[in-house]
Design a protein around this motif. Structure first.
Motif, PDB file in Angstrom:
ATOM      1  N   GLY A  26      -4.495   3.573   2.045  1.00  0.00           N
ATOM      2  CA  GLY A  26      -5.570   4.527   1.807  1.00  0.00           C
ATOM      3  C   GLY A  26      -5.704   5.538   2.929  1.00  0.00           C
ATOM      4  N   LEU A  27      -5.616   5.049   4.171  1.00  0.00           N
ATOM      5  CA  LEU A  27      -5.771   5.928   5.324  1.00  0.00           C
ATOM      6  C   LEU A  27      -4.696   7.013   5.360  1.00  0.00           C
ATOM      7  CD1 LEU A  27      -6.604   3.396   8.198  1.00  0.00           C
ATOM      8  CD2 LEU A  27      -8.166   4.967   7.050  1.00  0.00           C
ATOM      9  N   ILE A  28      -3.468   6.621   5.099  1.00  0.00           N
ATOM     10  CA  ILE A  28      -2.362   7.569   5.147  1.00  0.00           C
ATOM     11  C   ILE A  28      -2.235   8.336   3.839  1.00  0.00           C
ATOM     12  CG2 ILE A  28       0.145   7.789   5.367  1.00  0.00           C
ATOM     13  CD1 ILE A  28       0.057   5.268   7.133  1.00  0.00           C
ATOM     14  N   GLY A  29      -2.348   7.608   2.726  1.00  0.00           N
ATOM     15  CA  GLY A  29      -2.135   8.229   1.420  1.00  0.00           C
ATOM     16  C   GLY A  29      -3.211   9.205   1.012  1.00  0.00           C
ATOM     17  N   GLY A  30      -4.468   8.956   1.414  1.00  0.00           N
ATOM     18  CA  GLY A  30      -5.564   9.828   1.006  1.00  0.00           C
ATOM     19  C   GLY A  30      -5.335  11.291   1.355  1.00  0.00           C
ATOM     20  N   PRO A  31      -5.233  11.611   2.637  1.00  0.00           N
ATOM     21  CA  PRO A  31      -5.054  13.028   2.999  1.00  0.00           C
ATOM     22  C   PRO A  31      -3.728  13.609   2.544  1.00  0.00           C
ATOM     23  CG  PRO A  31      -4.941  11.603   4.940  1.00  0.00           C
ATOM     24  CD  PRO A  31      -5.431  10.756   3.824  1.00  0.00           C
ATOM     25  N   VAL A  32      -2.644  12.834   2.602  1.00  0.00           N
ATOM     26  CA  VAL A  32      -1.331  13.364   2.221  1.00  0.00           C
ATOM     27  C   VAL A  32      -1.274  13.703   0.736  1.00  0.00           C
ATOM     28  CG1 VAL A  32       1.134  12.855   2.018  1.00  0.00           C
ATOM     29  CG2 VAL A  32      -0.110  12.202   4.086  1.00  0.00           C
ATOM     30  N   LEU A  33      -1.719  12.783  -0.107  1.00  0.00           N
ATOM     31  CA  LEU A  33      -1.655  13.028  -1.549  1.00  0.00           C
ATOM     32  C   LEU A  33      -2.654  14.090  -1.984  1.00  0.00           C
ATOM     33  CD1 LEU A  33      -1.077   9.427  -2.979  1.00  0.00           C
ATOM     34  CD2 LEU A  33       0.586  11.201  -2.376  1.00  0.00           C
ATOM     35  N   MET A  34      -3.787  14.207  -1.270  1.00  0.00           N
ATOM     36  CA  MET A  34      -4.729  15.296  -1.565  1.00  0.00           C
ATOM     37  C   MET A  34      -4.068  16.646  -1.339  1.00  0.00           C
ATOM     38  SD  MET A  34      -8.612  14.493  -0.328  1.00  0.00           S
ATOM     39  CE  MET A  34      -8.199  14.012   1.348  1.00  0.00           C
ATOM     40  N   ILE A  35      -3.309  16.749  -0.272  1.00  0.00           N
ATOM     41  CA  ILE A  35      -2.675  18.017   0.089  1.00  0.00           C
ATOM     42  C   ILE A  35      -1.571  18.380  -0.901  1.00  0.00           C
ATOM     43  CG2 ILE A  35      -1.221  19.156   1.819  1.00  0.00           C
ATOM     44  CD1 ILE A  35      -2.808  17.520   3.939  1.00  0.00           C
TER      45      ILE A  35
END
Length: 248
Positions: A26-35
Motif C-alpha cells: 500500500g505504501l509503495i503502490g498507492g502513490p505510484v499507481l495513482m500517478i
C-alpha cells in the motif's frame, strides 16, 4: 507497456517488503499507481491486489495473528470507507491525487517523527477509531497501514503480532474498499485493462515467494524503513503531479 512494467515492479517490490516487514504494498503502490493509472483506477487496482496479497501473507503468519484485535478493527473499516467513496465521487482527479498524496505524507510523518510522542492507550475505543481511519485512508489512497501503526505503537503491540495482524486487516480493508467503490459507482472495474490483473498477481506471487525466502536474512526494520522512504518519495511526487494538473 510502460504501465505494465510499472505495475509489475511496484507490486513485486511492495509484496516483497510487506512479507518481510508487515507493510509495503500500500505504501509503495498507492502513490505510484495513482500517478500512472489515475487516483481512481490506480487505487481500485491497489485495493484488489492488496487484498489478495494480504490473504496470501495471512496464510504464512496466521499463528501470530491476534484475531480479537483483528475482529474489532476490521468491523470498523466500513465506517471510514463509505465517506471516502463519497469524496471520490465529488472531487476532481487532480484534487483527489493531492488529497491522497497529502494524507500519505501526514500519515508517514506521524508514524516516523511523531511516533515517539504517541501516548499509551488501552481499551477497544482507540482500536475502533483506528479501524475507521484506516478504512477511510485505504479507500481514498490505498493505505490502511499507517492508522493501524499509530494505534499499535500507542497500545504497545508486540512487533511480531503487529506485523501478522496487519495482514488479515489489509485483506478485509482491500475487499471493503473495492466493494464500496464498486457498488456506489465511485470507481468502474471495467475501466481497468484486464492484463493489469494478471501482471499484478504474477508480480505478487514472485514478491511473496522471494520474501519468504530472504525474510530470515533481512532485518525487519530495514525493510520497513525502505518502504517508508519509497512511500515519502511517491507521496511528494503524487502531490506535485496533482498541483501541476491544476495549474497546467
Amino acid at each position: 507497456m510502460t504501465t505494465a512494467i510499472v505495475v509489475f515492479l511496484t507490486v513485486f517490490v511492495g509484496a516483497l517488503l510487506q512479507r518481510i516487514s508487515g507493510m509495503g504494498l500500500g505504501l509503495i503502490g498507492g502513490p505510484v499507481l495513482m500517478i500512472f493509472m489515475g487516483p481512481v483506477d490506480g487505487i481500485l487496482v491497489l485495493n484488489v491486489l492488496a487484498a489478495i496479497n494480504a490473504a496470501m501473507s495471512t496464510l504464512t503468519v496466521r499463528k501470530n495473528v491476534n484475531w480479537r484485535n483483528f475482529a474489532i478493527i476490521a468491523s470498523m473499516l466500513i465506517f471510514g470507507a463509505v465517506p471516502a467513496a463519497w469524496l471520490i465521487r465529488v472531487v476532481s482527479p487532480d484534487w483527489l491525487i493531492i488529497v491522497a498524496g497529502t494524507m500519505l505524507l501526514i500519515a508517514l510523518s506521524v508514524v516516523t517523527i511523531g511516533k515517539r510522542h504517541v501516548p499509551h492507550v488501552e481499551g477497544t475505543a482507540p482500536m475502533a477509531v483506528s479501524g475507521v481511519v484506516a478504512g477511510f485512508m485505504n479507500t481514498l489512497a490505498g493505505i490502511a497501514g499507517p492508522a493501524i501503526t499509530v494505534y499499535a505503537t500507542a497500545a504497545r503491540w508486540d512487533q511480531r503480532m503487529y506485523a501478522a495482524t496487519l495482514q488479515p486487516i489489509f485483506m478485509v480493508s482491500g475487499a471493503i474498499s473495492f466493494l464500496i467503490k464498486h457498488f456506489t459507482g465511485a470507481a468502474d472495474l471495467s475501466a481497468v485493462n484486464p492484463a493489469v490483473w494478471g501482471i499484478g498477481i504474477v508480480a505478487m506471487i514472485l514478491g511473496i515467494a522471494l520474501g519468504v525466502k530472504i525474510a530470515p536474512k533481512i532485518p525487519r526494520d530495514k525493510a520497513y524503513n525502505l518502504a517508508l522512504a519509497l512511500a515519502v518519495l511517491g507521496g511528494i511526487t503524487a502531490v506535485a503531479r496533482g498541483v501541476i494538473g491544476l495549474v497546467g
